[in-house]
Design a protein around this motif. Structure first.
Motif, PDB file in Angstrom:
ATOM      1  N   ALA A 125     -39.653 124.779 118.237  1.00 49.24           N
ATOM      2  CA  ALA A 125     -38.994 123.580 118.766  1.00 49.24           C
ATOM      3  C   ALA A 125     -37.612 123.428 118.153  1.00 49.24           C
ATOM      4  CB  ALA A 125     -39.838 122.344 118.454  1.00 49.24           C
ATOM      5  N   LEU A 126     -36.794 122.604 118.797  1.00 44.87           N
ATOM      6  CA  LEU A 126     -35.498 122.278 118.224  1.00 44.87           C
ATOM      7  C   LEU A 126     -35.693 121.543 116.903  1.00 44.87           C
ATOM      8  CD1 LEU A 126     -33.591 120.993 121.388  1.00 44.87           C
ATOM      9  CD2 LEU A 126     -33.404 123.228 120.324  1.00 44.87           C
ATOM     10  N   PRO A 127     -34.806 121.770 115.944  1.00 43.76           N
ATOM     11  CA  PRO A 127     -34.971 121.131 114.625  1.00 43.76           C
ATOM     12  C   PRO A 127     -34.488 119.681 114.606  1.00 43.76           C
ATOM     13  CG  PRO A 127     -33.053 122.544 114.613  1.00 43.76           C
ATOM     14  CD  PRO A 127     -33.687 122.723 115.960  1.00 43.76           C
ATOM     15  N   VAL A 128     -34.574 118.996 115.733  1.00 46.24           N
ATOM     16  CA  VAL A 128     -34.218 117.577 115.831  1.00 46.24           C
ATOM     17  C   VAL A 128     -35.273 116.877 116.677  1.00 46.24           C
ATOM     18  CG1 VAL A 128     -31.735 117.847 115.532  1.00 46.24           C
ATOM     19  CG2 VAL A 128     -32.714 118.084 117.811  1.00 46.24           C
ATOM     20  N   ASP A 129     -35.371 115.591 116.548  1.00 44.45           N
ATOM     21  CA  ASP A 129     -36.347 114.814 117.304  1.00 44.45           C
ATOM     22  C   ASP A 129     -35.781 114.492 118.680  1.00 44.45           C
ATOM     23  OD1 ASP A 129     -38.579 113.392 117.993  1.00 44.45           O
ATOM     24  OD2 ASP A 129     -37.944 111.545 116.979  1.00 44.45           O
ATOM     25  N   ASP A 130     -35.555 115.512 119.475  1.00 45.10           N
ATOM     26  CA  ASP A 130     -34.932 115.337 120.779  1.00 45.10           C
ATOM     27  C   ASP A 130     -35.136 116.638 121.535  1.00 45.10           C
ATOM     28  OD1 ASP A 130     -33.518 114.304 122.875  1.00 45.10           O
ATOM     29  OD2 ASP A 130     -31.756 113.763 121.711  1.00 45.10           O
ATOM     30  N   ASP A 131     -34.826 116.662 122.830  1.00 43.31           N
ATOM     31  CA  ASP A 131     -34.934 117.909 123.575  1.00 43.31           C
ATOM     32  C   ASP A 131     -33.556 118.488 123.886  1.00 43.31           C
ATOM     33  OD1 ASP A 131     -34.165 116.017 125.351  1.00 43.31           O
ATOM     34  OD2 ASP A 131     -35.824 116.287 126.748  1.00 43.31           O
ATOM     35  N   ILE A 132     -32.506 117.920 123.289  1.00 43.06           N
ATOM     36  CA  ILE A 132     -31.167 118.470 123.365  1.00 43.06           C
ATOM     37  C   ILE A 132     -30.620 118.524 121.948  1.00 43.06           C
ATOM     38  CG2 ILE A 132     -28.794 117.979 124.053  1.00 43.06           C
ATOM     39  CD1 ILE A 132     -29.724 117.171 126.723  1.00 43.06           C
ATOM     40  N   TRP A 133     -30.034 119.664 121.590  1.00 45.12           N
ATOM     41  CA  TRP A 133     -29.491 119.851 120.246  1.00 45.12           C
ATOM     42  C   TRP A 133     -28.067 120.342 120.358  1.00 45.12           C
ATOM     43  CZ3 TRP A 133     -30.548 124.463 116.527  1.00 45.12           C
ATOM     44  CH2 TRP A 133     -30.079 124.151 115.250  1.00 45.12           C
ATOM     45  N   PHE A 134     -27.155 119.711 119.623  1.00 44.34           N
ATOM     46  CA  PHE A 134     -25.774 120.159 119.610  1.00 44.34           C
ATOM     47  C   PHE A 134     -25.631 121.141 118.462  1.00 44.34           C
ATOM     48  CE2 PHE A 134     -21.082 119.153 119.852  1.00 44.34           C
ATOM     49  CZ  PHE A 134     -20.957 119.697 121.112  1.00 44.34           C
ATOM     50  N   LEU A 135     -25.799 122.414 118.782  1.00 43.37           N
ATOM     51  CA  LEU A 135     -25.870 123.480 117.798  1.00 43.37           C
ATOM     52  C   LEU A 135     -24.525 123.663 117.104  1.00 43.37           C
ATOM     53  CD1 LEU A 135     -27.631 125.850 116.727  1.00 43.37           C
ATOM     54  CD2 LEU A 135     -26.696 127.217 118.587  1.00 43.37           C
ATOM     55  N   ARG A 184     -35.336 125.621 125.626  1.00 43.46           N
ATOM     56  CA  ARG A 184     -35.342 126.923 126.279  1.00 43.46           C
ATOM     57  C   ARG A 184     -33.996 127.623 126.126  1.00 43.46           C
ATOM     58  NH1 ARG A 184     -36.747 127.129 132.449  1.00 43.46           N
ATOM     59  NH2 ARG A 184     -34.855 128.293 132.819  1.00 43.46           N
ATOM     60  N   GLY A 185     -32.916 126.837 126.143  1.00 49.51           N
ATOM     61  CA  GLY A 185     -31.592 127.423 125.941  1.00 49.51           C
ATOM     62  C   GLY A 185     -31.451 128.053 124.568  1.00 49.51           C
ATOM     63  N   LEU A 186     -32.008 127.397 123.551  1.00 51.79           N
ATOM     64  CA  LEU A 186     -31.974 127.955 122.208  1.00 51.79           C
ATOM     65  C   LEU A 186     -32.779 129.251 122.144  1.00 51.79           C
ATOM     66  CD1 LEU A 186     -31.274 127.767 119.185  1.00 51.79           C
ATOM     67  CD2 LEU A 186     -33.374 126.426 118.906  1.00 51.79           C
ATOM     68  N   GLN A 187     -33.941 129.270 122.786  1.00 52.14           N
ATOM     69  CA  GLN A 187     -34.764 130.476 122.791  1.00 52.14           C
ATOM     70  C   GLN A 187     -34.033 131.636 123.466  1.00 52.14           C
ATOM     71  OE1 GLN A 187     -38.227 128.907 124.728  1.00 52.14           O
ATOM     72  NE2 GLN A 187     -38.751 127.602 122.992  1.00 52.14           N
ATOM     73  N   GLU A 188     -33.263 131.328 124.512  1.00 50.53           N
ATOM     74  CA  GLU A 188     -32.481 132.371 125.167  1.00 50.53           C
ATOM     75  C   GLU A 188     -31.420 132.931 124.223  1.00 50.53           C
ATOM     76  OE1 GLU A 188     -30.884 130.638 128.665  1.00 50.53           O
ATOM     77  OE2 GLU A 188     -32.761 130.700 129.796  1.00 50.53           O
ATOM     78  N   LEU A 189     -30.772 132.031 123.472  1.00 52.85           N
ATOM     79  CA  LEU A 189     -29.768 132.485 122.517  1.00 52.85           C
ATOM     80  C   LEU A 189     -30.374 133.365 121.431  1.00 52.85           C
ATOM     81  CD1 LEU A 189     -27.466 129.382 121.904  1.00 52.85           C
ATOM     82  CD2 LEU A 189     -26.807 131.575 122.881  1.00 52.85           C
ATOM     83  N   LEU A 190     -31.552 132.986 120.950  1.00 53.65           N
ATOM     84  CA  LEU A 190     -32.199 133.765 119.906  1.00 53.65           C
ATOM     85  C   LEU A 190     -32.586 135.157 120.391  1.00 53.65           C
ATOM     86  CD1 LEU A 190     -34.517 131.069 118.294  1.00 53.65           C
ATOM     87  CD2 LEU A 190     -32.330 131.919 117.450  1.00 53.65           C
ATOM     88  N   ALA A 191     -32.780 135.298 121.712  1.00 53.45           N
ATOM     89  CA  ALA A 191     -33.190 136.581 122.267  1.00 53.45           C
ATOM     90  C   ALA A 191     -32.019 137.482 122.620  1.00 53.45           C
ATOM     91  CB  ALA A 191     -34.044 136.354 123.517  1.00 53.45           C
ATOM     92  N   LEU A 192     -30.787 136.994 122.462  1.00 52.12           N
ATOM     93  CA  LEU A 192     -29.621 137.805 122.782  1.00 52.12           C
ATOM     94  C   LEU A 192     -29.216 138.638 121.577  1.00 52.12           C
ATOM     95  CD1 LEU A 192     -27.404 135.239 124.730  1.00 52.12           C
ATOM     96  CD2 LEU A 192     -28.716 137.142 125.690  1.00 52.12           C
ATOM     97  N   ARG A 193     -28.647 139.775 121.838  1.00 44.61           N
ATOM     98  CA  ARG A 193     -28.097 140.601 120.767  1.00 44.61           C
ATOM     99  C   ARG A 193     -26.856 139.890 120.210  1.00 44.61           C
ATOM    100  NH1 ARG A 193     -26.352 146.774 121.870  1.00 44.61           N
ATOM    101  NH2 ARG A 193     -28.483 146.758 122.642  1.00 44.61           N
ATOM    102  N   PRO A 194     -26.778 139.704 118.901  1.00 46.50           N
ATOM    103  CA  PRO A 194     -25.617 138.992 118.350  1.00 46.50           C
ATOM    104  C   PRO A 194     -24.353 139.830 118.465  1.00 46.50           C
ATOM    105  CG  PRO A 194     -26.945 139.868 116.583  1.00 46.50           C
ATOM    106  CD  PRO A 194     -27.715 140.121 117.847  1.00 46.50           C
TER     107      PRO A 194
END
Length: 496
Positions: free
Chosen positions: A59-69, A264-274
Motif C-alpha cells: 500500500a501507499l505509505p500514507v493514509d490515502d489512495d493518492i500519494w505525492f511521491l 497501482r501507479g506506484l506499483q507500475e513505477l516499481l516494476a520499471l527498470r530504473p
C-alpha cells in the motif's frame, strides 16, 4: 524493442535487524513459490514464507489512495475552516463572494479585515467541492500580496505574489492599485519565472477518475490517467473526481521530480527498470520505497520463463540518500536529459576572440558581476594583434595593443537558455603611437547556454556580440567596430 507481457520485479531489501528482526523480500509478477525459489537460490539458504511480500499488496505509505511521491503530501481540508465558510456562504462554495468581500475591504483600506478574509479563502481551498478557476485562484493571492504591501509586510507580500504567479503563469495586474505594489509584484514574478518550468508527472490508474484539474485547468483523463504537465515549481492546486463521488482538492508543492501516484501507479513505477544514474525520476521513486536500508538488491525476471532478466542494486546510502544504481546483468537504459531549476551565482567568466576593425584579430577575457538578475557590471581586457607594413620587409612590424573595458550589461531574458543582451562601456587602449586611445562603446549580443544531464544544468554556453563607438586620441577621433565570439562559464546553485 522486445516487448514483455509484463514485468516481474523481485526486490530484496536488507533491513536492519533492530527494526524488523529479519530481512524482508518483495516480489511481483509471479507466485510466492517461484519467488521464494529465486531468493533461496541467490542466498544459498532457506527463508521463511512470512518474510516474502508481494508488491501488488504494497500500500501507499500514507493514509490515502493518492500519494505525492517525493514531495510534501499537501494540505487537506480543516473541518473548522469548512465550518467558517459554510457559516458565511450558507453551505456553498461561493469563492467569488468571499473574494469580493475581501476586495471591498482592501479598497476601503480595512487591511486587517481583508487579511483575515483572504487568509480564510486560502485555507478554504482544500475544502472546496467545486472547481476553482485559474483566474480566481490567482486573484486570491494577488490581493493577498497587495494587502501585505499596504500593511508593510514585504516578506508576506513576496510570498503571496509568488503563489499567484505559480498558479496562473502571470495574472494581469489590476490597474486600480498603485505602482509600489506592482513593483513588488513584478519582482516576485520575475524571480519565479527565472527558474523556468518543470515537468509535473502524474500516474493515477485504478481510481476510476472522471475528471482531473490542475490549477483550475481540466486535464484529459482516460483509463490510464498518466501524463506530464509543464508548470512553474511551487504550490499548485490538484483536484480530482471519481465516478459518482464528490470532487476532492489538495494543495501540493511541486518539486523538480515529484510525481502524483495512486497505489497501482506506484506499483507500475516499481516494476520499471530504473534510469541509469542517481536522481532520475524512476530511480527516485524506487528509492523512496525499496532503498530504505544500507543496500537494496533487485531482480527482474521474465514472466514467461521465470528466469532472471537483469539485476541491479542500490549500493548503500550516501549522506542519508540512496547511492547510485549498479547493474549486475542486462543492459541499462540511456541517460535521460533533464534540465533542473537553478539560481545563477553572481559571477560569470567569458573567454573569446574576434576581429577589431583596423587592428586585426583580438582575444578577450571578460568578467561580469551580476548585481541583479538582469543587470551586471562588466570588467574585461582584450589584446589586439595589429601589424604595420613599411616600405621594406625590415620595416614590417607586429604590435600587441592591450585594452581595458568597463561598463554595464543588461540581459533581456535571463530565465531562458537563449539570452539576448545589450551593453554600454568605456574602452581604453594602449599603444606606441598614439600612447593611449579611449572612447565609449555600445553593442549587443546573445548567449546560448547548454542544458546537460541529470543534476548538471546550464553551466557552460557560448556567446557572440558586436559593438562599436568613437575612439579619441591626441591626434584625431576615429571609429572602431569589434566582433567577438567565445565560451562562458556561469556557476549556479540548485534551487532550494
Amino acid at each position: 524493442m522486445r516487448r514483455w507481457l509484463s514485468f516481474a520485479l523481485l526486490a530484496l531489501v536488507f533491513l536492519p535487524a533492530t527494526a524488523l528482526g529479519e530481512d524482508t523480500y518483495y516480489y511481483q509478477g509471479l507466485d510466492m513459490a517461484r519467488a521464494k525459489a529465486h531468493f533461496e537460490a541467490a542466498l544459498v539458504r532457506t527463508i521463511p514464507d512470512e518474510s516474502l511480500r508481494a508488491i501488488p499488496n504494497l500500500a501507499l505509505p500514507v493514509d490515502d489512495d493518492i500519494w505525492f511521491l517525493g514531495a510534501p503530501q499537501g494540505e487537506k481540508c480543516d473541518p473548522s475552516v469548512r465550518a467558517q465558510v459554510d457559516e458565511i456562504t450558507g453551505g456553498s462554495d461561493e469563492f467569488e463572494l468571499l473574494l469580493g468581500m475581501a476586495q471591498a475591504d482592501l479598497d476601503e483600506m480595512n487591511y486587517g479585515a481583508a487579511r483575515d478574509e483572504l487568509h480564510l479563502l486560502a485555507r478554504a481551498i482544500p475544502c472546496t467541492k467545486s472547481v476553482i478557476g485559474r483566474a480566481t485562484l490567482a486573484r486570491i493571492f494577488l490581493y493577498f500580496g497587495i494587502n501585505a504591501v499596504y500593511a508593510g509586510e514585504a516578506h508576506e507580500a513576496r510570498s503571496q505574489f509568488r503563489q499567484s504567479v505559480q498558479l496562473s503563469g502571470r495574472p494581469l495586474w489590476d490597474a486600480n492599485y498603485p505602482p509600489l505594489a506592482r513593483e513588488a509584484y513584478e519582482d516576485a514574478a520575475a524571480e519565479v519565472e527565472a527558474y523556468g518550468r518543470i515537468d509535473f508527472a502524474y500516474r493515477l490508474p485504478g481510481l476510476n477518475l472522471s475528471a482531473l484539474y490542475v490549477d483550475g485547468e481540466e486535464i484529459f483523463v482516460d483509463e490510464n490517467v498518466r501524463g506530464t504537465i509543464r508548470v512553474l515549481p511551487g504550490s499548485h492546486i490538484i483536484q480530482w473526481q471519481r465516478l459518482g463521488e464528490e470532487l476532492e482538492t489538495r494543495v501540493v508543492t511541486v518539486l523538480e521530480w515529484a510525481q502524483l501516484v495512486s497505489t497501482r501507479g506506484l506499483q507500475e513505477l516499481l516494476a520499471l527498470r530504473p534510469e541509469v544514474g542517481k536522481g532520475t525520476p524512476i530511480a527516485r521513486a524506487q528509492e523512496s520505497i525499496l532503498a530504505r536500508s544500507d543496500e537494496t538488491s533487485v531482480l527482474v525476471a521474465n514472466p514467461e520463463t521465470g528466469e532472471p532478466e537483469f539485476s541491479y542494486s542500490y549500493t548503500g546510502k550516501e549522506n542519508g540518500e540512496a547511492g547510485p544504481v549498479r547493474y549486475h546483468a542486462g543492459e541499462p537504459v540511456e541517460h535521460v536529459l533533464r534540465a533542473v531549476s537553478v539560481r545563477y551565482k553572481p559571477v560569470e567568466l567569458r573567454l573569446g576572440g574576434g576581429y577589431v576593425l583596423g587592428t586585426s584579430v583580438t582575444a578577450a577575457l571578460i568578467t561580469d558581476f551580476w548585481v541583479h538578475r538582469s543587470v551586471a557590471v562588466e570588467i574585461g581586457a582584450d589584446a589586439a594583434f595589429t601589424g604595420y607594413i613599411g616600405l621594406t620587409d625590415e620595416d614590417n612590424r607586429l604590435f600587441l595593443m592591450p585594452s581595458l573595458r568597463a561598463g554595464v550589461r543588461f540581459e533581456f531574458r535571463p530565465e531562458r537558455l537563449i539570452k539576448p543582451y545589450a551593453f554600454a562601456l568605456v574602452r581604453v587602449s594602449f599603444s606606441l603611437d598614439p600612447p593611449a586611445m579611449a572612447g565609449p562603446v555600445a553593442g549587443g549580443g546573445i548567449t546560448f547556454m547548454f542544458p546537460s544531464e541529470h543534476e548538471r544544468a546550464r553551466t557552460f554556453g557560448f556567446w557572440m556580440e558586436a559593438s562599436g563607438g568613437p575612439v579619441f586620441s591626441k591626434d584625431r577621433p576615429e571609429g572602431t567596430l569589434m566582433g567577438l565570439i567565445g565560451f562562458t562559464l556561469r556557476p549556479y546553485a540548485l534551487r532550494e
